[in-house]
Design a protein around this motif. Sequence first.
Motif, PDB file in Angstrom:
ATOM      1  N   ALA A  21       0.848  -1.204   0.000  1.00 54.22           N
ATOM      2  CA  ALA A  21       0.000   0.000   0.000  1.00 54.22           C
ATOM      3  C   ALA A  21       0.878   1.247   0.000  1.00 54.22           C
ATOM      4  CB  ALA A  21      -0.910  -0.025   1.227  1.00 54.22           C
ATOM      5  N   CYS A  22       2.031   1.145   0.649  1.00 54.33           N
ATOM      6  CA  CYS A  22       2.941   2.284   0.738  1.00 54.33           C
ATOM      7  C   CYS A  22       3.677   2.510  -0.592  1.00 54.33           C
ATOM      8  CB  CYS A  22       3.920   2.042   1.881  1.00 54.33           C
ATOM      9  SG  CYS A  22       4.744   3.542   2.380  1.00 54.33           S
ATOM     10  N   ILE A  23       4.072   1.423  -1.246  1.00 57.24           N
ATOM     11  CA  ILE A  23       4.705   1.558  -2.577  1.00 57.24           C
ATOM     12  C   ILE A  23       3.724   2.272  -3.513  1.00 57.24           C
ATOM     13  CG2 ILE A  23       5.503   0.267  -4.609  1.00 57.24           C
ATOM     14  CD1 ILE A  23       6.330  -1.997  -2.571  1.00 57.24           C
ATOM     15  N   ARG A  24       2.468   1.843  -3.463  1.00 53.21           N
ATOM     16  CA  ARG A  24       1.421   2.474  -4.287  1.00 53.21           C
ATOM     17  C   ARG A  24       1.345   3.978  -4.012  1.00 53.21           C
ATOM     18  NH1 ARG A  24      -3.761   3.681  -2.575  1.00 53.21           N
ATOM     19  NH2 ARG A  24      -5.408   3.805  -4.157  1.00 53.21           N
ATOM     20  N   ALA A  25       1.377   4.335  -2.716  1.00 56.34           N
ATOM     21  CA  ALA A  25       1.264   5.754  -2.353  1.00 56.34           C
ATOM     22  C   ALA A  25       2.476   6.549  -2.851  1.00 56.34           C
ATOM     23  CB  ALA A  25       1.122   5.883  -0.835  1.00 56.34           C
ATOM     24  N   LEU A  31       4.232  10.389  -9.363  1.00 54.75           N
ATOM     25  CA  LEU A  31       3.669  10.654 -10.698  1.00 54.75           C
ATOM     26  C   LEU A  31       2.801  11.917 -10.688  1.00 54.75           C
ATOM     27  CD1 LEU A  31       2.709   6.978 -11.656  1.00 54.75           C
ATOM     28  CD2 LEU A  31       4.644   8.302 -12.557  1.00 54.75           C
ATOM     29  N   PHE A  32       2.076  12.099  -9.603  1.00 53.37           N
ATOM     30  CA  PHE A  32       1.226  13.298  -9.436  1.00 53.37           C
ATOM     31  C   PHE A  32       2.080  14.565  -9.528  1.00 53.37           C
ATOM     32  CE2 PHE A  32      -0.795  16.409  -6.557  1.00 53.37           C
ATOM     33  CZ  PHE A  32      -2.088  16.449  -7.059  1.00 53.37           C
ATOM     34  N   ASN A  33       3.330  14.447  -9.063  1.00 56.74           N
ATOM     35  CA  ASN A  33       4.254  15.590  -9.080  1.00 56.74           C
ATOM     36  C   ASN A  33       5.196  15.557 -10.290  1.00 56.74           C
ATOM     37  OD1 ASN A  33       3.944  17.287  -6.473  1.00 56.74           O
ATOM     38  ND2 ASN A  33       3.743  15.163  -5.785  1.00 56.74           N
ATOM     39  N   ASN A  34       4.780  14.785 -11.302  1.00 59.25           N
ATOM     40  CA  ASN A  34       5.512  14.724 -12.579  1.00 59.25           C
ATOM     41  C   ASN A  34       6.932  14.186 -12.471  1.00 59.25           C
ATOM     42  OD1 ASN A  34       3.299  15.848 -13.972  1.00 59.25           O
ATOM     43  ND2 ASN A  34       3.876  17.852 -13.145  1.00 59.25           N
ATOM     44  N   LEU A  35       7.168  13.305 -11.520  1.00 61.60           N
ATOM     45  CA  LEU A  35       8.478  12.656 -11.434  1.00 61.60           C
ATOM     46  C   LEU A  35       8.420  11.331 -12.193  1.00 61.60           C
ATOM     47  CD1 LEU A  35       9.273  13.009  -7.599  1.00 61.60           C
ATOM     48  CD2 LEU A  35       9.657  14.659  -9.424  1.00 61.60           C
ATOM     49  N   SER A  57       1.456   4.101 -12.831  1.00 62.06           N
ATOM     50  CA  SER A  57       0.307   4.009 -11.942  1.00 62.06           C
ATOM     51  C   SER A  57      -0.296   2.599 -11.999  1.00 62.06           C
ATOM     52  CB  SER A  57      -0.722   5.059 -12.354  1.00 62.06           C
ATOM     53  OG  SER A  57      -1.628   5.275 -11.320  1.00 62.06           O
ATOM     54  N   ARG A  58      -0.268   1.996 -13.174  1.00 60.24           N
ATOM     55  CA  ARG A  58      -0.838   0.643 -13.322  1.00 60.24           C
ATOM     56  C   ARG A  58       0.050  -0.433 -12.670  1.00 60.24           C
ATOM     57  NH1 ARG A  58      -4.043   3.492 -14.322  1.00 60.24           N
ATOM     58  NH2 ARG A  58      -4.372   2.902 -12.175  1.00 60.24           N
ATOM     59  N   SER A  59       1.327  -0.154 -12.531  1.00 56.30           N
ATOM     60  CA  SER A  59       2.211  -1.142 -11.874  1.00 56.30           C
ATOM     61  C   SER A  59       1.776  -1.386 -10.433  1.00 56.30           C
ATOM     62  CB  SER A  59       3.662  -0.654 -11.806  1.00 56.30           C
ATOM     63  OG  SER A  59       4.090  -0.084 -12.982  1.00 56.30           O
ATOM     64  N   GLY A 276       3.516   7.479   2.661  1.00 58.85           N
ATOM     65  CA  GLY A 276       3.954   7.466   1.265  1.00 58.85           C
ATOM     66  C   GLY A 276       3.857   8.852   0.639  1.00 58.85           C
ATOM     67  N   VAL A 277       2.735   9.512   0.863  1.00 64.02           N
ATOM     68  CA  VAL A 277       2.548  10.860   0.300  1.00 64.02           C
ATOM     69  C   VAL A 277       3.540  11.828   0.958  1.00 64.02           C
ATOM     70  CG1 VAL A 277       0.945  12.824   0.164  1.00 64.02           C
ATOM     71  CG2 VAL A 277       0.125  10.499  -0.323  1.00 64.02           C
ATOM     72  N   TRP A 278       3.632  11.763   2.280  1.00 64.98           N
ATOM     73  CA  TRP A 278       4.505  12.707   3.000  1.00 64.98           C
ATOM     74  C   TRP A 278       5.980  12.518   2.631  1.00 64.98           C
ATOM     75  CZ3 TRP A 278       1.998  11.740   8.484  1.00 64.98           C
ATOM     76  CH2 TRP A 278       0.755  12.399   8.556  1.00 64.98           C
ATOM     77  N   ALA A 279       6.375  11.275   2.387  1.00 63.01           N
ATOM     78  CA  ALA A 279       7.794  11.013   2.067  1.00 63.01           C
ATOM     79  C   ALA A 279       8.185  11.712   0.764  1.00 63.01           C
ATOM     80  CB  ALA A 279       8.040   9.509   1.969  1.00 63.01           C
ATOM     81  N   VAL A 280       7.338  11.572  -0.259  1.00 63.73           N
ATOM     82  CA  VAL A 280       7.661  12.201  -1.554  1.00 63.73           C
ATOM     83  C   VAL A 280       7.619  13.725  -1.402  1.00 63.73           C
ATOM     84  CG1 VAL A 280       6.957  12.445  -3.969  1.00 63.73           C
ATOM     85  CG2 VAL A 280       6.817  10.207  -2.840  1.00 63.73           C
ATOM     86  N   GLU A 281       6.624  14.225  -0.699  1.00 61.41           N
ATOM     87  CA  GLU A 281       6.525  15.679  -0.526  1.00 61.41           C
ATOM     88  C   GLU A 281       7.727  16.221   0.260  1.00 61.41           C
ATOM     89  OE1 GLU A 281       1.660  16.108  -0.876  1.00 61.41           O
ATOM     90  OE2 GLU A 281       2.574  16.267   1.106  1.00 61.41           O
TER      91      GLU A 281
END
Length: 327
Positions: A21-25, A31-35, A57-59, A276-281
């Motif tokens: 679930a975390c890998i997905r996040a 991807l949301f941030n264009n990376l 996203s499909r992976s 997951g979201v916080w780590a990328v941000e």
Amino acid sequence: MDKIERLAVFTSGGDAPGMNACIRAVVRTALFNNLRVYGVLRGYQGMIEDEFKPLTSRSVSNIIQRGGTILKAARSADFMTAEGMQKAWQNLKSHQIDAVVAIGGDGTFKGAEAFCSLYPDIKIIGIPGTIDNDLSGTDFTLGFDTAINTVIEALDKIRDTAASHDRCFFIEVMGRDSGCIALWSGVAGGAEEILLPEKVSDLEALVAKLEEGKKNNKSSSIILVAEGEKNGGAQEVAAHLKRMLPHYDTKVTVLGHVQRGGSPTAHDRILAAKLGVWAVEALLQGKNRQMIGIQRGEMALTPFSMATRQQQPLDMELFRINQILST
Ligand code: F6P
């Protein structure tokens, strides 16, 4: 601040429910941030052996509910060497990776800290992923909630048979040097006693407590033993009790790796999404060499060196509560 364009994510150490679930996040936030995002297979070992694969996203579709980790996990001795780290760095550079999200535990973050000291051009943020819940800087690690739910499901079943046969069961749970799994599942499952690595176990007092229980018509008992408990685990404690109380019908169950598997609970999935979201941000904001965690519901960043230096202290109030309730 250096711009981040390519991010890699990996899972390392022992797997834990909620890692997928975390890998997905992580992937979808990147991807949301264009990376561009790459998954590294088998943790640091895969980084050394150039096992990188682009992720879309499909992976990461239909993995939110799955235990284990689609990226696989490993404990890498090679990464502990200067040559191993150099190889890993060369492979990261060849894929033009600027930043990494490392999902794992104590060993993963010690490795990340050592790597960052040698190669500061790669930014790393860690996400606590271990059933042990033993890291400073976060109230919960990914997988802990699922693991304790697995333990109490087993404990409830053992209680049925223990009561039917008037037996005393010793159930050994994981946690390495931490008693967190034992303590939380012991309270949730109503264990008569919980033996922890953090507290010297008074076996004479345990014998007295069981005898007292017998006098009060308690015919069966469940003792939860953390694997790191200083008498050597459930087998040794049960053998000691048998010597002291030969008339007791004792049994030992070591739950083992069943605690690492299974579909993550809602708590672990939500934790996975947040971390997951916080780590990328955090990486996009220029943060580096830190573990992202959750403390009292809020995001918390802790340097790797602090997160791994000392184990999260146990909530001994829970132990006291269990002493009152287990009479
Ligand atoms: O750190 C997670 C954990 O499951 C510990 O609780 C346990 O001591 C250890 O990993 C077991 O490791 P392995 O799966 O390598 O035997």
